[in-house]
Write an enzyme that holds these catalytic residues in place. Structure first.
Site, PDB file in Angstrom:
ATOM      1  N   GLN A 217      -5.474   4.225   3.896  1.00 56.19           N
ATOM      2  CA  GLN A 217      -5.705   5.431   2.926  1.00 56.19           C
ATOM      3  C   GLN A 217      -4.181   6.082   2.652  1.00 56.19           C
ATOM      4  O   GLN A 217      -3.780   6.591   3.560  1.00 56.19           O
ATOM      5  CB  GLN A 217      -6.619   6.457   2.989  1.00 56.19           C
ATOM      6  CG  GLN A 217      -8.046   5.738   3.356  1.00 56.19           C
ATOM      7  CD  GLN A 217      -8.525   5.609   4.571  1.00 56.19           C
ATOM      8  OE1 GLN A 217      -7.694   5.374   5.595  1.00 56.19           O
ATOM      9  NE2 GLN A 217      -9.893   5.458   5.024  1.00 56.19           N
TER      10      GLN A 217
ATOM     11  N   GLN B 123      -4.622   1.173  -1.202  1.00 60.04           N
ATOM     12  CA  GLN B 123      -5.738   1.933  -0.804  1.00 60.04           C
ATOM     13  C   GLN B 123      -5.955   3.372  -1.228  1.00 60.04           C
ATOM     14  O   GLN B 123      -4.979   4.186  -0.908  1.00 60.04           O
ATOM     15  CB  GLN B 123      -6.449   1.515   0.669  1.00 60.04           C
ATOM     16  CG  GLN B 123      -7.746   2.123   1.049  1.00 60.04           C
ATOM     17  CD  GLN B 123      -8.055   1.944   2.333  1.00 60.04           C
ATOM     18  OE1 GLN B 123      -7.414   1.223   3.143  1.00 60.04           O
ATOM     19  NE2 GLN B 123      -9.197   2.476   2.879  1.00 60.04           N
ATOM     20  N   ASP B 124      -6.962   3.725  -2.018  1.00 57.66           N
ATOM     21  CA  ASP B 124      -7.294   5.236  -2.504  1.00 57.66           C
ATOM     22  C   ASP B 124      -6.075   5.598  -3.206  1.00 57.66           C
ATOM     23  O   ASP B 124      -5.560   6.959  -3.054  1.00 57.66           O
ATOM     24  CB  ASP B 124      -7.295   5.922  -1.278  1.00 57.66           C
ATOM     25  CG  ASP B 124      -8.605   5.803  -0.480  1.00 57.66           C
ATOM     26  OD1 ASP B 124      -9.567   4.839  -0.816  1.00 57.66           O
ATOM     27  OD2 ASP B 124      -8.863   6.642   0.611  1.00 57.66           O
TER      28      ASP B 124
ATOM     29  N   ASP C  99     -11.147   0.831  -3.064  1.00 52.18           N
ATOM     30  CA  ASP C  99     -11.492   2.031  -3.574  1.00 52.18           C
ATOM     31  C   ASP C  99     -10.218   2.886  -4.238  1.00 52.18           C
ATOM     32  O   ASP C  99      -9.989   3.886  -4.127  1.00 52.18           O
ATOM     33  CB  ASP C  99     -11.947   2.836  -2.328  1.00 52.18           C
ATOM     34  CG  ASP C  99     -12.967   2.096  -1.417  1.00 52.18           C
ATOM     35  OD1 ASP C  99     -13.282   1.155  -1.783  1.00 52.18           O
ATOM     36  OD2 ASP C  99     -13.026   2.408  -0.298  1.00 52.18           O
TER      37      ASP C  99
ATOM     38  N   ARG D  80     -18.071   0.020  -5.190  1.00 54.74           N
ATOM     39  CA  ARG D  80     -19.077   0.281  -4.176  1.00 54.74           C
ATOM     40  C   ARG D  80     -19.489   1.694  -4.022  1.00 54.74           C
ATOM     41  O   ARG D  80     -18.774   2.501  -4.382  1.00 54.74           O
ATOM     42  CB  ARG D  80     -18.565  -0.406  -2.842  1.00 54.74           C
ATOM     43  CG  ARG D  80     -17.263   0.324  -2.399  1.00 54.74           C
ATOM     44  CD  ARG D  80     -16.977  -0.526  -0.908  1.00 54.74           C
ATOM     45  NE  ARG D  80     -15.703   0.070  -0.446  1.00 54.74           N
ATOM     46  CZ  ARG D  80     -15.519  -0.013   0.977  1.00 54.74           C
ATOM     47  NH1 ARG D  80     -16.186  -0.694   1.812  1.00 54.74           N
ATOM     48  NH2 ARG D  80     -14.248   0.522   1.224  1.00 54.74           N
TER      49      ARG D  80
END
Length: 582
Positions: free
Chosen positions: A376, A398-399, A420, A488
């Site tokens: 993250q 990520q993120d 994500d 998701r």
């Protein structure tokens, strides 16, 4: 006088004495009787008044309890709702409406949040805390501060209800504030999810965080019940919501003619200039933010000249109505590399974090270069209500983009990442954006979204409209090795909609991916409406209960900028282009 005469006279005198005594006794008896009767009447009167008061109090108490029970019946935690409010001294006869119950609930919630603050401060005094634990606890203090602010704003808005604005605007305002307050509890908790050691601190906080979350949830449920009922009575519809308070050019009716001209102008005069070479008022963006006015009701423009600014920028809640304008997204870059792998929390990893309401940005790149291996690593975190971004690049892995809370709008932006990479629990609308997955680490899957709605009454979600979903140049040659999905479910009531967008074949035919087994598959809301492109086919999509192909324009209308974030009442004032409806 003879003896008999004397006796008779004595008898006679005796009779007189007896008669006098009798008369005196009779008078005394009458006085006593009168006093007794008076006392009886007084006692009866007092008893009657007391009984009347008691009956009145009992009736009032009973009526208040009935109102309380009825109000709490619409909540997710009705026992907590009733018991916490009923336990307040003097409350038994003061609840005359659902609004009274909500006000009492909010007051108790504020007290509970203040208790959380002291718990966090106590934990910060512990010895042996890791760097991340300290960071997470400071994140929690920020969350608590923000929660208190949002709860106080809710109280103020509720006092004006239903007289402040239109019913729909007031309903949106109240619900988004409490949704954000709940999200803050989640954010605090999530900060202790990275190491085993973190879980010990998390355990101490959980009781307090959960209690506050449940209290906020109850207040939110009652507010939704009240506002939905009032709007139904008033005959509100999506079409009416879109038309409220907006002129034919899309500007709010309250906006002055001068302000409309200013917003329609191609250039905006900056208040200050940031230039790394020293040619402006400040060399860093952070210095310019620090010097900006607090709680400003007027737009304060910070011009950021071309250059690479290696810094972490925070716009705190007291810095309202700020605007960043760059020299083009390819030229003005704010970059950093904080990440979870090296000890940060996800929350604190953001290169740029925006909290002050009414924030705008144009022609800038927000970037985190930590890379896929660092897990993250946020480029941009936004918890600013009524914030908007136009022609910006938001780049990480990520993120990438943390749409944390409140109402947000993104127009003609590029958002790129891996896992994500658009996540959070704001009410966020994306229009005309390029949303591209990039090459992740080996074994990873790409997830475009991970929306964090965890209560069915929250008016939050991610709406992606008229955008282009594809892949970056590093992923295209190897896309078959890295499955990519639309999203998701991060939380139980995750809500995301893709509509009227072009979806490339980088998206797996199943479309969506589970988070953990069957978690949230029945309670989420994932929808697709009128999308095109090689990856838009829905024949092989997941068969989850919560997934749907939207066929109704009325249903899709809920997720437009005009309806979902009340954009018709504020987006015109940004000067950015937008579409209110479908």
């Amino acid at each position: 006088m003879t003896h008999m005469a004397e006796i008779l006279e004595g008898v006679s005198n005796s009779g007189k004495r007896i008669s006098t005594a009798a008369r005196n006794n009779k008078k005394l008896s009458l006085i006593l009787l009168s006093s007794f009767l008076l006392a009886t009447i007084v006692i009866a009167t007092v008893s009657g008044v007391a009984a009347s008061r008691k009956n009145s109090d009992d009736n009032s108490h009973s009526a208040s309890h009935a109102i309380l029970r009825s109000s709490c019946s619409s909540t997710r935690y009705p026992d907590l709702c009733f018991s916490s409010i009923a336990a307040v001294p003097g409350i038994s006869s003061s609840l005359a409406s659902l609004k009274d119950v909500i006000e009492a609930s909010l007051n108790l919630t504020i007290k509970a949040v203040e208790g959380t603050y002291f718990t966090i401060e106590k934990l910060l005094g512990r010895r042996g805390l890791s760097r991340r634990e300290k960071t997470a606890l400071h994140d929690c203090l920020e969350d608590v501060d923000q929660t208190l602010d949002e709860l106080h704003k809710t109280e103020e808005d509720l006092k004006m209800y239903p007289r402040k604005k239109s019913l729909s605007q007031q309903a949106d305002d109240l619900k988004i504030l409490l949704s954000a307050a709940m999200t803050n509890q989640d954010s605090c908790e999530d900060g202790f999810s990275h190491d085993d050691a973190d879980k010990n601190v998390r355990k101490v906080l959980m009781k307090s965080l959960t209690h506050v979350y449940h209290m906020c949830s109850n207040a939110l449920a009652m507010i939704r019940n009240m506002t939905d009922t009032d709007m139904m009575i008033a005959g509100y519809s999506n079409e009416r919501r879109l038309e409220e308070h907006v002129d034919k050019n899309g500007f709010p009716e309250w906006l002055s003619v001068g302000d409309r001209r200013l917003l329609q102008a191609s250039t905006v005069t900056p208040n200050v200039v940031v230039a790394a070479d020293g040619s402006g008022n400040y060399k860093t963006v952070s210095e310019a933010v620090l010097a900006a006015p607090t709680k400003s009701s007027k737009r304060y423009v910070i011009k950021i000249k071309a250059g690479v600014y290696r810094e972490n920028v925070e716009v705190p809640k007291k810095k309202t109505n700020l605007m960043f304008i760059g020299d083009g997204r390819k030229n003005t870059i704010i970059t950093g590399n904080r990440n979870v792998k090296d000890g940060s929390t996800t929350f604190k990893s953001a290169t740029v974090a925006i909290v002050g309401d009414g924030f705008l940005a144009r022609d800038i790149t927000f970037q985190n270069t930590a890379g896929a291996a660092k897990h993250q690593a946020v480029a941009l975190r936004v918890g600013s209500d009524l914030s908007a971004f136009y022609e910006c690049d938001i780049l990480a892995y990520q993120d990438t983009l943390y749409v944390h809370s409140l109402r947000q709008f993104y127009r003609s932006c590029l958002i790129a990442g891996t896992v994500d990479f658009i996540f959070g629990n704001a009410a966020a609308v994306f229009q005309d954006c390029d949303i591209h997955a990039r090459r992740p680490d080996p074994g990873q899957k790409n997830m475009v979204t991970a929306q964090g709605r965890d209560d069915p009454n929250q008016n939050t979600g991610i709406s992606i409209q008229k955008c282009r979903v594809g892949a970056t140049s590093d992923l295209l040659p190897v896309k078959s090795s890295f499955p990519t999905y639309l999203g998701r479910p991060w939380k139980e009531y995750s809500r995301t909609v893709f509509m009227q967008s072009v979806i490339s074949d980088v998206i797996n035919p199943a479309g969506w991916h589970e988070w953990n087994g069957n978690f949230a598959l029945d309670t989420l809301y994932y929808g697709e409406y009128q999308n095109t492109g090689a990856g838009a086919g829905t024949a092989n999509r997941v068969k989850w209960k919560g997934y749907r192909v939207i066929t109704s324009a009325t249903e899709a209308q809920q997720f437009t900028a005009g309806s979902f974030i009340g954009g018709s009442s504020w987006l015109g004032s940004t000067g950015f282009p937008f579409t209110a409806g479908l």
